[in-house]
Design an enzyme around this catalytic site. Structure first.
Site, PDB file in Angstrom:
ATOM      1  N   HIS A 189       0.851  -1.195   0.000  1.00 16.93           N
ATOM      2  CA  HIS A 189       0.000   0.000   0.000  1.00 16.93           C
ATOM      3  C   HIS A 189       0.890   1.248   0.000  1.00 16.93           C
ATOM      4  CE1 HIS A 189      -3.791  -2.123   1.829  1.00 16.93           C
ATOM      5  NE2 HIS A 189      -3.772  -2.201   0.527  1.00 16.93           N
TER       6      HIS A 189
ATOM      7  N   HIS B 133     -11.883  -9.698  -5.527  1.00 16.12           N
ATOM      8  CA  HIS B 133     -11.506  -8.365  -5.051  1.00 16.12           C
ATOM      9  C   HIS B 133     -10.675  -7.691  -6.141  1.00 16.12           C
ATOM     10  CE1 HIS B 133     -10.123  -5.193  -2.529  1.00 16.12           C
ATOM     11  NE2 HIS B 133      -9.085  -5.775  -1.992  1.00 16.12           N
TER      12      HIS B 133
ATOM     13  N   GLU C 150      -8.657  -5.068  -6.002  1.00 17.98           N
ATOM     14  CA  GLU C 150      -7.407  -4.358  -5.694  1.00 17.98           C
ATOM     15  C   GLU C 150      -6.274  -4.961  -6.525  1.00 17.98           C
ATOM     16  OE1 GLU C 150      -6.679  -3.740  -1.517  1.00 17.98           O
ATOM     17  OE2 GLU C 150      -5.166  -2.203  -1.934  1.00 17.98           O
TER      18      GLU C 150
ATOM     19  N   ASP D 106      -3.317  -5.919  -6.208  1.00 17.71           N
ATOM     20  CA  ASP D 106      -2.476  -7.059  -5.821  1.00 17.71           C
ATOM     21  C   ASP D 106      -3.128  -8.390  -6.206  1.00 17.71           C
ATOM     22  OD1 ASP D 106      -4.273  -6.107  -3.858  1.00 17.71           O
ATOM     23  OD2 ASP D 106      -3.301  -7.267  -2.282  1.00 17.71           O
TER      24      ASP D 106
ATOM     25  N   HIS E  70     -12.068  -5.568   2.685  1.00 18.56           N
ATOM     26  CA  HIS E  70     -12.001  -4.201   3.171  1.00 18.56           C
ATOM     27  C   HIS E  70     -12.316  -3.153   2.112  1.00 18.56           C
ATOM     28  CE1 HIS E  70      -7.812  -3.249   1.485  1.00 18.56           C
ATOM     29  NE2 HIS E  70      -8.120  -4.433   1.034  1.00 18.56           N
TER      30      HIS E  70
ATOM     31  N   ASP F  97      -8.778 -11.244   1.060  1.00 14.91           N
ATOM     32  CA  ASP F  97      -7.917 -10.645   2.089  1.00 14.91           C
ATOM     33  C   ASP F  97      -8.261 -11.126   3.508  1.00 14.91           C
ATOM     34  OD1 ASP F  97      -6.356  -9.033   0.404  1.00 14.91           O
ATOM     35  OD2 ASP F  97      -7.793  -7.398   0.461  1.00 14.91           O
TER      36      ASP F  97
ATOM     37  N   TYR G 208      -2.101  -7.675  10.482  1.00 10.13           N
ATOM     38  CA  TYR G 208      -2.968  -7.460   9.318  1.00 10.13           C
ATOM     39  C   TYR G 208      -4.339  -6.975   9.786  1.00 10.13           C
ATOM     40  CZ  TYR G 208      -4.738  -8.502   4.610  1.00 10.13           C
ATOM     41  OH  TYR G 208      -5.269  -8.417   3.351  1.00 10.13           O
TER      42      TYR G 208
ATOM     43  N   HIS H 146      -3.594 -13.841   0.752  1.00  8.08           N
ATOM     44  CA  HIS H 146      -2.224 -13.515   1.186  1.00  8.08           C
ATOM     45  C   HIS H 146      -1.793 -14.512   2.265  1.00  8.08           C
ATOM     46  CE1 HIS H 146      -2.111  -9.636  -0.816  1.00  8.08           C
ATOM     47  NE2 HIS H 146      -3.218  -9.268  -0.215  1.00  8.08           N
TER      48      HIS H 146
HETATM   49 FE1  FEO Z   1      -7.263  -5.586  -0.590  1.00  7.97          FE
HETATM   50 FE2  FEO Z   1      -4.875  -7.903  -0.905  1.00  7.97          FE
HETATM   51  O1  FEO Z   1      -5.957  -6.523  -1.502  1.00  7.97           O
END
Ligand code: FEO
Length: 395
Positions: A23, A79, A81, A83, A145, A164, A192, A225
């Site tokens: 991030h 998701h 995002e 990543d 999130h 996540d 986390y 992750h």
């Molecule tokens: Fe919210 Fe691992 O991306």
């Protein structure tokens, strides 16, 4: 690297051992991370999520070793995002028409990121996708999130692909929760949660209760992750319920910044007072300027009370302390008490400013705080010790 998790499911992600910042510069990843992507081969072939863009070529190349890309029937984007979606543009160059199953917000966010007119199929909680012997069920998890986040549940194999949620930034070739060092695993899991999920704690509780109400058997929680929870996956669900419920341990964390050591000596005096008054409480001290901010936030998350200190500089407070105070305002901890302290030479605004900011961050400030004039002498340090003793009585 790829590995088979079950007869039907293969992990096809990327372990990123080098990652130290995530991030932007907002999140430290001392132990690296992984971007977990999963390939399901049933009567239909399904890819769940991808990896971050720097690894897109490697990802697609490795995926080709596991499957002919033209055989992929569906892509699921839990998701948007980057990543997890970062390899979609390269992958979809080869298979542009494959439907991408995602939430309505997921489609909006993917379009806004990549500006491509892909074949989106919007799904909501309870929608299913029959892929042969197994069925995939989608569960929206808004704001866990991001607004688009969703989980996918695979029947038969009883796998919850949680993205996540329940994840950790933790690189390990071992990949399973029962194989890795438990202290490391839980340190990364709580960090986390503390740094990323705390603002959404009420939603975490509600979503877990909703998922549990479906009474789906869950043998594996496959996160996006870190390691995969296969040994008693309920353990991390139980931890999340604890962490989401205004979590605290018997700990007081003191965070300070100091120009010439006066505020540090105050911090040490206060810590001494706390320990004299309560031998059981854990006291931890962090100089905000030379500590990892996410580790400090994690320790604050574990605390029942915090003390924040800074010397006064330019009628304000030192920048590292200001940074932590700004972070905790956004994170929104619940049910924590607080106090402020700091040294000064002339104007002495720091204690008042810290107090205001702690209140603004919804901490319950229990007193007026403590100031010390220039370099604290023995009497001033004694006052710090006394302040520490009194602080314990107020929490
Ligand atoms: Fe919210 Fe691992 O991306």
């Amino acid at each position: 690297m790829a590995f088979k998790m079950t007869d039907k499911v293969t992990w096809v992600g990327k372990i990123d051992w080098e990652l130290r910042r995530f991030h932007g510069d907002e999140y430290s990843t001392h132990r690296g991370s992984s971007y977990n992507s999963y390939l399901i081969k049933d009567e239909k072939t399904v890819l769940i999520d991808t990896v971050w863009k720097p690894f897109d070529e490697e990802f697609v190349e490795n995926l080709k070793k596991e499957v002919d890309l033209k055989d992929i029937d569906y892509i699921i984007s839990n998701h948007a995002e980057v990543d997890h979606s970062g390899a979609l543009p390269l992958l979809l160059k080869e298979i542009p028409d494959v439907p991408i199953y995602c939430s309505a917000n997921g489609a909006k966010i993917l379009k806004a990121h990549y500006h491509e007119d892909w074949n989106f199929v919007e799904v909501k909680t309870g929608d299913t996708l029959d892929i042969g012997e197994s069925t995939l069920t989608f569960i929206e998890a808004r704001m866990l999130h991001w607004p688009d986040t969703m989980f996918t549940y695979m029947s038969g194999e009883n796998i919850l692909f949680s993205n996540d949620a329940f994840g950790q930034h933790y690189a390990s070739e071992l990949m399973y929760n029962d194989l890795v060092d438990q202290a490391e695993l839980y340190q990364e899991a709580i960090k986390y949660y503390a740094n990323i999920l705390t603002p959404f704690s009420p939603l975490v509780t509600n979503k877990i209760k909703e998922v549990l109400s479906f009474e789906l058997p869950v043998d594996i929680i496959a996160t996006s992750h870190g390691i995969i929870w296969r040994d008693n996956p309920a353990q991390i669900i139980e931890k999340y319920l604890e962490w989401a419920d205004a979590y605290q341990e018997n700990q007081i964390t003191i965070v300070y910044d100091t120009m010439w050591g006066a505020t540090r000596r105050m911090a040490e005096g206060i810590a001494e007072g706390i320990q004299l008054a309560d031998k059981d409480v854990t006291v931890k001290l962090y100089n905000a300027a030379n500590s990892d901010k996410n580790d400090v936030i994690t320790e604050m998350f574990k605390s029942k009370a915090v003390l924040v200190g800074s010397s006064t500089v330019n009628k304000s407070i030192m920048s590292a302390t200001a940074g932590i105070l700004d972070m905790i305002r956004g994170i929104g901890f619940k049910n924590k008490k607080a106090g402020a302290f700091g040294s000064y030479g002339w104007s002495g605004e720091s204690v008042g400013l810290i107090t205001e900011r702690l209140k603004d961050a919804k901490f319950e400030v229990v007193d007026e705080g403590l100031k010390a004039f220039w370099n604290p002498d023995k009497d001033a340090i004694d006052q710090c010790v006394e302040y520490g003793k009194e602080f314990v009585k107020k929490i």
